[in-house]
Design a protein around this motif. Structure first.
Motif, PDB file in Angstrom:
ATOM      1  N   CYS A  68       0.820  -1.208   0.000  1.00 49.60           N
ATOM      2  CA  CYS A  68       0.000   0.000   0.000  1.00 49.60           C
ATOM      3  C   CYS A  68       0.852   1.256   0.000  1.00 49.60           C
ATOM      4  N   THR A  69       0.228   2.344  -0.392  1.00 49.57           N
ATOM      5  CA  THR A  69       0.821   3.656  -0.159  1.00 49.57           C
ATOM      6  C   THR A  69      -0.097   4.443   0.749  1.00 49.57           C
ATOM      7  N   LEU A  70       0.496   5.287   1.540  1.00 54.69           N
ATOM      8  CA  LEU A  70      -0.231   6.014   2.572  1.00 54.69           C
ATOM      9  C   LEU A  70       0.136   7.485   2.524  1.00 54.69           C
ATOM     10  N   GLY A  71      -0.848   8.339   2.609  1.00 56.25           N
ATOM     11  CA  GLY A  71      -0.606   9.758   2.752  1.00 56.25           C
ATOM     12  C   GLY A  71      -1.531  10.328   3.805  1.00 56.25           C
ATOM     13  N   ILE A  72      -1.053  11.230   4.601  1.00 55.42           N
ATOM     14  CA  ILE A  72      -1.871  11.849   5.645  1.00 55.42           C
ATOM     15  C   ILE A  72      -2.002  13.335   5.359  1.00 55.42           C
ATOM     16  N   ILE A  73      -3.213  13.806   5.331  1.00 54.13           N
ATOM     17  CA  ILE A  73      -3.495  15.216   5.063  1.00 54.13           C
ATOM     18  C   ILE A  73      -4.060  15.870   6.313  1.00 54.13           C
ATOM     19  N   LYS A  74      -3.503  16.994   6.674  1.00 49.65           N
ATOM     20  CA  LYS A  74      -4.010  17.757   7.808  1.00 49.65           C
ATOM     21  C   LYS A  74      -3.956  19.238   7.466  1.00 49.65           C
ATOM     22  N   ASP A  75      -5.063  19.950   7.715  1.00 52.39           N
ATOM     23  CA  ASP A  75      -5.146  21.390   7.432  1.00 52.39           C
ATOM     24  C   ASP A  75      -4.704  21.712   6.010  1.00 52.39           C
ATOM     25  N   GLY A  76      -5.114  20.869   5.065  1.00 52.39           N
ATOM     26  CA  GLY A  76      -4.846  21.142   3.660  1.00 52.39           C
ATOM     27  C   GLY A  76      -3.454  20.786   3.194  1.00 52.39           C
ATOM     28  N   LYS A  77      -2.641  20.159   4.045  1.00 56.02           N
ATOM     29  CA  LYS A  77      -1.279  19.824   3.663  1.00 56.02           C
ATOM     30  C   LYS A  77      -1.052  18.314   3.753  1.00 56.02           C
ATOM     31  N   LEU A  78      -0.352  17.783   2.763  1.00 57.80           N
ATOM     32  CA  LEU A  78       0.044  16.394   2.795  1.00 57.80           C
ATOM     33  C   LEU A  78       1.277  16.302   3.679  1.00 57.80           C
ATOM     34  N   ILE A  79       1.090  15.848   4.914  1.00 53.79           N
ATOM     35  CA  ILE A  79       2.170  15.941   5.900  1.00 53.79           C
ATOM     36  C   ILE A  79       2.984  14.653   6.046  1.00 53.79           C
ATOM     37  N   TYR A  80       2.507  13.555   5.428  1.00 51.48           N
ATOM     38  CA  TYR A  80       3.240  12.300   5.561  1.00 51.48           C
ATOM     39  C   TYR A  80       2.854  11.398   4.409  1.00 51.48           C
ATOM     40  N   ALA A  81       3.848  10.773   3.792  1.00 53.13           N
ATOM     41  CA  ALA A  81       3.568   9.826   2.717  1.00 53.13           C
ATOM     42  C   ALA A  81       4.606   8.722   2.747  1.00 53.13           C
ATOM     43  N   LYS A  82       4.142   7.495   2.665  1.00 55.79           N
ATOM     44  CA  LYS A  82       5.063   6.374   2.740  1.00 55.79           C
ATOM     45  C   LYS A  82       4.435   5.152   2.084  1.00 55.79           C
TER      46      LYS A  82
END
Length: 337
Positions: A68-82
């Motif tokens: 899988c790929t994972l991305g975390i978005i908070k307050d309009g920003k992609l803050i983590y992707a792995k």
């Protein structure tokens, strides 16, 4: 403020899928594409959180599995992707932030978006009947509105069910024209339009319109409706299913119909789609009001389904979501507005 979760996953059995929604991640939305890629950190997530997140995907963090790929978005920003696991098992290619995934029925919101845009442009009316646009449908089309089609209350039979009853599968080849022939030869509906909700995959091609009116204006340069199965797609992840030897085999299709599930996209592009929900010079507030307007049955009951989107609630929070599954992929786009 949490944003949303996108889950695109190789067809590996994931028994604890529901736990991913709330195990460890209490303050963030997940944007998940199950297939793997290199890590990008934006410095807004602490190490302990990263370790906790990674622990969820340990099972898929190997070079011999599709993951899988994972991305975390908070307050309009992609803050983590792995990423975890492989995008292509034949060439040992891991996923990356620009890996392109098929998202199955999560595509339906983009089909609905095209219809809503046409309504905004005055090209059609959502309350007009189907026979005004497709006059060769049987007489029952006079009772089916475009809005019925958007929220799956039309009663039109699902073409995938028809194809199954005809003995056809994802490995067989048929065209939009074949599907239309099957549909117009149906002597009746499953139910009177507006009486019930019944998920249906039946629809029409709009790849060029979506490219011009949605994807290009929103800068979604790696997103398209895949209406040609021979088309080369750079950075595409392959779909896989388990075989009987505790290994995997390739899963693919020759089908080119797109309205029900033809979108190929990336984490970064879905981020742009999510941004457009909150602020956009391309898509109006009224556009999103229509997109999220829930269907109403003839008896007055309000259903969860809107226009390619399900409006629901999770732990007291409103959710806007849709899942998808097709030829080795799983998808889930979940937004907490």
């Amino acid at each position: 403020k949490l944003r949303f979760k996108l889950l695109l996953q190789k067809q590996k059995s994931v028994k604890n899928n529901t736990n991913l929604k709330h195990k460890t991640m209490k303050k963030y939305f997940l944007l998940l594409i199950l297939c793997s890629f290199t890590m990008v950190s934006f410095g807004q997530i602490i190490e302990s959180q990263a370790i906790a997140i990674d622990s969820i995907f340990t099972e898929w963090n190997r070079a011999d599995v599709p993951g899988c790929t994972l991305g975390i978005i908070k307050d309009g920003k992609l803050i983590y992707a792995k990423g975890y696991g492989m995008a292509n098992m034949e060439y040992d290619i891991p996923n990356a932030a620009n890996t392109v995934f098929r998202i199955g029925s999560t595509s339906k919101q983009f089909t609905a978006a095209c219809i809503v845009l046409l309504a905004e442009k005055g090209k059609l009316n959502l309350d007009n009947k189907l026979d005004q646009y497709v006059p060769y449908f049987p007489k029952y089309a006079t009772n089916i509105s475009i809005r019925n089609l958007l929220n799956h209350t039309s009663g039109i039979r699902d073409y995938l069910t028809i194809s199954y009853l005809k003995g056809l599968s994802d490995d067989d080849y048929y065209k939009d024209s074949d599907i239309m022939k099957w549909l117009i030869n149906q002597s009746d509906l499953n139910f009177k339009p507006g009486k019930e909700f019944l998920y249906s995959n039946s629809g029409k091609n709009m790849a060029d319109f979506a490219q011009e009116e949605l994807f290009k204006p929103l800068g979604m340069s790696n997103t398209h409706f895949h209406n040609d199965h021979t088309q080369i797609v750079k950075n595409r992840a392959s779909g896989y299913v388990p075989n009987d030897n505790d290994s995997y085999k390739i899963s693919m299709t020759t089908l080119d119909m797109i309205g029900d599930g033809g979108i190929f996209t990336t984490i970064v592009d879905i981020k742009k789609w999510d941004d457009a929900y909150y602020r956009s010079s391309v898509l109006s507030k009224e556009f999103w009001n229509i997109m999220t307007q829930q269907g109403i049955l003839n008896n007055g009951e309000v259903i969860d389904y809107a226009s390619g989107l399900m409006i629901d609630e999770y732990k007291g929070l409103k959710t806007i979501r849709h899942g998808g599954a097709f030829v080795g992929f799983r998808a889930e786009l979940l937004r907490f507005p």
